[in-house]
Design an enzyme around this catalytic site. Structure first.
Site, PDB file in Angstrom:
ATOM      1  N   TYR A  17       0.798  -1.226   0.000  1.00 14.15           N
ATOM      2  CA  TYR A  17       0.000   0.000   0.000  1.00 14.15           C
ATOM      3  C   TYR A  17       0.831   1.278   0.000  1.00 14.15           C
ATOM      4  CZ  TYR A  17      -3.683  -3.264   1.276  1.00 14.15           C
ATOM      5  OH  TYR A  17      -4.565  -4.310   1.287  1.00 14.15           O
ATOM      6  N   HIS A  22      -4.363   6.275  -0.786  1.00  8.64           N
ATOM      7  CA  HIS A  22      -4.846   6.300   0.595  1.00  8.64           C
ATOM      8  C   HIS A  22      -3.715   6.600   1.582  1.00  8.64           C
ATOM      9  CE1 HIS A  22      -8.673   5.946   2.401  1.00  8.64           C
ATOM     10  NE2 HIS A  22      -8.724   4.647   2.654  1.00  8.64           N
ATOM     11  N   PHE A  68      -4.642  -0.991   9.971  1.00  6.90           N
ATOM     12  CA  PHE A  68      -5.245  -0.618   8.698  1.00  6.90           C
ATOM     13  C   PHE A  68      -6.069   0.646   8.903  1.00  6.90           C
ATOM     14  CE2 PHE A  68      -3.920  -4.850   7.548  1.00  6.90           C
ATOM     15  CZ  PHE A  68      -3.450  -4.628   6.258  1.00  6.90           C
ATOM     16  N   ASN A  70      -9.078   1.688   8.580  1.00  8.11           N
ATOM     17  CA  ASN A  70     -10.354   1.727   9.298  1.00  8.11           C
ATOM     18  C   ASN A  70     -10.204   1.509  10.804  1.00  8.11           C
ATOM     19  OD1 ASN A  70      -9.656  -0.958   8.931  1.00  8.11           O
ATOM     20  ND2 ASN A  70     -11.769  -1.655   8.751  1.00  8.11           N
ATOM     21  N   ASN A 116     -12.859   6.256   6.073  1.00  9.27           N
ATOM     22  CA  ASN A 116     -12.897   5.289   7.171  1.00  9.27           C
ATOM     23  C   ASN A 116     -11.878   5.568   8.267  1.00  9.27           C
ATOM     24  OD1 ASN A 116     -15.081   3.814   6.217  1.00  9.27           O
ATOM     25  ND2 ASN A 116     -13.784   2.548   4.917  1.00  9.27           N
TER      26      ASN A 116
END
Length: 194
Positions: A17, A22, A68, A70, A116
């Protein structure tokens, strides 16, 4: 003099990621680390990578959650509670679908806008939304059904150039925030367009 005591850069952990939209908040923390010469180190009790630096005579803490996205609130609330930092002294750096690449905005309070990471931070701060946010424009894919895959993919080379310049400007504005206060930093950043 900075009103901010904790700067949080949001992202998802892991190499998979690292270069995705994000992770824009984490990208900005990495630039701040280079600018102010601090190193983030993992602190499991805060579920994140943290650093402490004294900048312009002000003690500042930095956090990149290793959860993560969220679950970002777990890290933010753990560190804020431990050091008794109220929401009004927290600045969260995050990607923003509702702003195009090349734009960033600084504001206090508001909802989560479907983000989130922000949603969990608000929940973990006992529904207190009064923290500051530095929103880094990543653009929108045009269809809400495409958002999840969009934020988890890399920006195009053209978008990256705009985001890169925006991250440089945001780094300068955070330095202004630390030295001269949030109002001056907000006015400068909110007028910027890459």
């Amino acid at each position: 003099m900075s009103e901010i005591k904790l700067i949080v850069g949001l992202g998802n952990p892991g190499d998979k990621y690292a270069d995705t939209r994000h992770n824009a908040g984490e990208w900005l923390i990495e630039r701040l680390a280079r600018r102010f010469n601090f190193n983030l180190s993992v602190e499991s009790k805060f579920s994140g990578k943290t650093a402490r630096a004294v900048i312009s005579g002000q003690e500042m803490r930095f956090l990149v959650p290793t959860t993560f996205m969220n679950l970002s609130g777990k890290a933010v609330s753990a560190l804020a509670n431990f050091y008794r930092i109220p929401p009004e002294q927290i600045l969260v750096l995050h990607d923003e679908l509702d702003l195009p690449p090349g734009i960033a905005k600084l504001k206090q309070g508001g909802g989560h806008g479907g983000h989130n990471g922000l949603k969990d931070i608000i929940a973990q701060l006992a529904n207190n939304k009064n923290f500051y946010r530095l929103r880094i424009g990543i653009g929108h894919p045009g269809d809400k059904n495409l958002v999840a895959s969009y934020v988890l993919n890399k920006p195009s080379p053209t978008d990256w150039q705009l985001i890169d310049r925006t991250l440089d400007e945001a780094t300068d504005c955070i330095e202004i925030l630390m030295k001269e206060g949030i109002t001056k930093a907000t006015n400068r950043l909110n007028a910027f367009k890459a």
